[in-house]
Design an enzyme around this catalytic site. Sequence first.
Site, PDB file in Angstrom:
ATOM      1  N   GLY A 231       0.816  -1.207   0.000  1.00 37.04           N
ATOM      2  CA  GLY A 231       0.000   0.000   0.000  1.00 37.04           C
ATOM      3  C   GLY A 231       0.847   1.253   0.000  1.00 37.04           C
ATOM      4  N   GLU A 251       5.544  -3.437   0.897  1.00 30.31           N
ATOM      5  CA  GLU A 251       5.826  -2.950  -0.462  1.00 30.31           C
ATOM      6  C   GLU A 251       4.999  -1.694  -0.643  1.00 30.31           C
ATOM      7  OE1 GLU A 251       5.425  -1.684  -3.805  1.00 30.31           O
ATOM      8  OE2 GLU A 251       4.146  -3.420  -4.226  1.00 30.31           O
ATOM      9  N   CYS A 285       2.441  -0.130  -8.759  1.00 29.37           N
ATOM     10  CA  CYS A 285       3.590   0.467  -8.081  1.00 29.37           C
ATOM     11  C   CYS A 285       4.775   0.656  -9.010  1.00 29.37           C
ATOM     12  CB  CYS A 285       4.013  -0.410  -6.905  1.00 29.37           C
ATOM     13  SG  CYS A 285       2.710  -0.654  -5.692  1.00 29.37           S
TER      14      CYS A 285
END
Length: 480
Positions: A231, A251, A285
């Site tokens: 997140g 992460e 991401c």
Amino acid sequence: MTVKSAQSFIDGKWGATLEDQGVEVRSPYSNELIGYQYETNEQGVEEALASAFRYKNELKKLEAVDRSAILYKAATLMEERQEAFAQLISLEVGKALKNTRDEVGRSIETLIQSAEEAKRQFGETIPGGASSRGKGSTALTFRVPVGVIAAITPFNAPLNLICHKIGPSFAAGNVTILKPAPQAPFIAKAFVELLLEAGMPSKAIQMVLGGREIGEIIVADSRTNLVSFTGSVPAGQQISKLAGMKKVLVELGGNAGTIVHEDADIERAATLATKTAFSNSGQSCISVQRVYVHESVFQKFSEKVKEKTEALHVGDPLEEKTDIGCVVSKETAKRITSWVKEAVADGADILYGGSANGAQVQPTILVNPKKESKVVCQEVFGPVVSLIPYRDVEWAIHEVNESAFGLQAGVFTQSLTVVRKVVQTLDMGGIVVNGTSNFRLDHWPYGGVKQSGIGREGPRFAIEEMSETKMVVLQDFLTL
């Protein structure tokens, strides 16, 4: 469409009844009511923690071969339901069906890899005679589960990231408490049902539904032995503070950079940059956010990226032809377009896009925004890519590094000298040569440095994180 419901799964039983007050879950694309989720109260979280703690020693008795067989069965069941799962993800989070089919396929791979790795938790023997004090002794090591794992997952890959946590956790012999993203409770429920059908012991998995408060309770509780979270940076920082003396595997994202050098294959670089900047509406991401392009090929590269972006179909995420669906909410779309406007006000040019309709953001190409612009120095998490020219590759490497994040980066070049400079200098968890930052295989070690996180995912590497090394020392046991 039948209105769905999602309840918690605690101590082997599904939780709230339909008479309880449910929270609406609506499609971010159409605003259509999908169903209701019934959030877990503090009593329910306590029951989940207590059940997980009670059962963790029992689960250790389940042999690796049996855990492996359950995960293989889960992969088989998911393959049978691949289209239904893909449709459900698209409905919940607005992700194009092309992308959600890929996500379900990756999730099947992740379960299979977890099943395989369940049988590969090896130890070693270490002779004590390497030390004068250790003559006649031997150490034996083996892996043991940490116990109870809190798995907190985001909305952008709501199935695959759950698989990346529950698969390795169960493979290692742990009990998992899952708190899925509030935006995607129905795919989480469907997956838990699938695991139970595959034969996973009902108390090996707990699922609690809710927001930040629910997550913080399970993170801070002493009965949780490891927290695995994907997140935002602020949430990850808060989790690290609350976790105390326990393992954390986090992460936290990035603002991924890719370098296109003067000798690059421009067609390949433009094709991959366009695809990986805008897939899942940029909500990854490692989505390509910054592309540093050598000035000698900048115009050619920019024209090709624009041409390929114009060919993308933006529309209903459930339609076959759609390349880009929508972002997770209208509020997110407003935030993204406001960042674009700020960059333009500071001197950037819009080569393509820049507008939004509801939660649907046009794929947007910016040219030469300032390095202080949010679209450059923060994580956009939307379909926006910035093209920035450079003359000297050392400058480009420095600019990619000039970030609080360090997840992945890419470089396109035919020069081994440039590759060596990039690999040696970039402070990243992963570097992709002749590819963009947005390339991940689920069996590779995935994770970052700096504010991009702690630890590595990928079943083999996650299992190492989710287990402990136990040592047995034999003194004067055997003389040869």
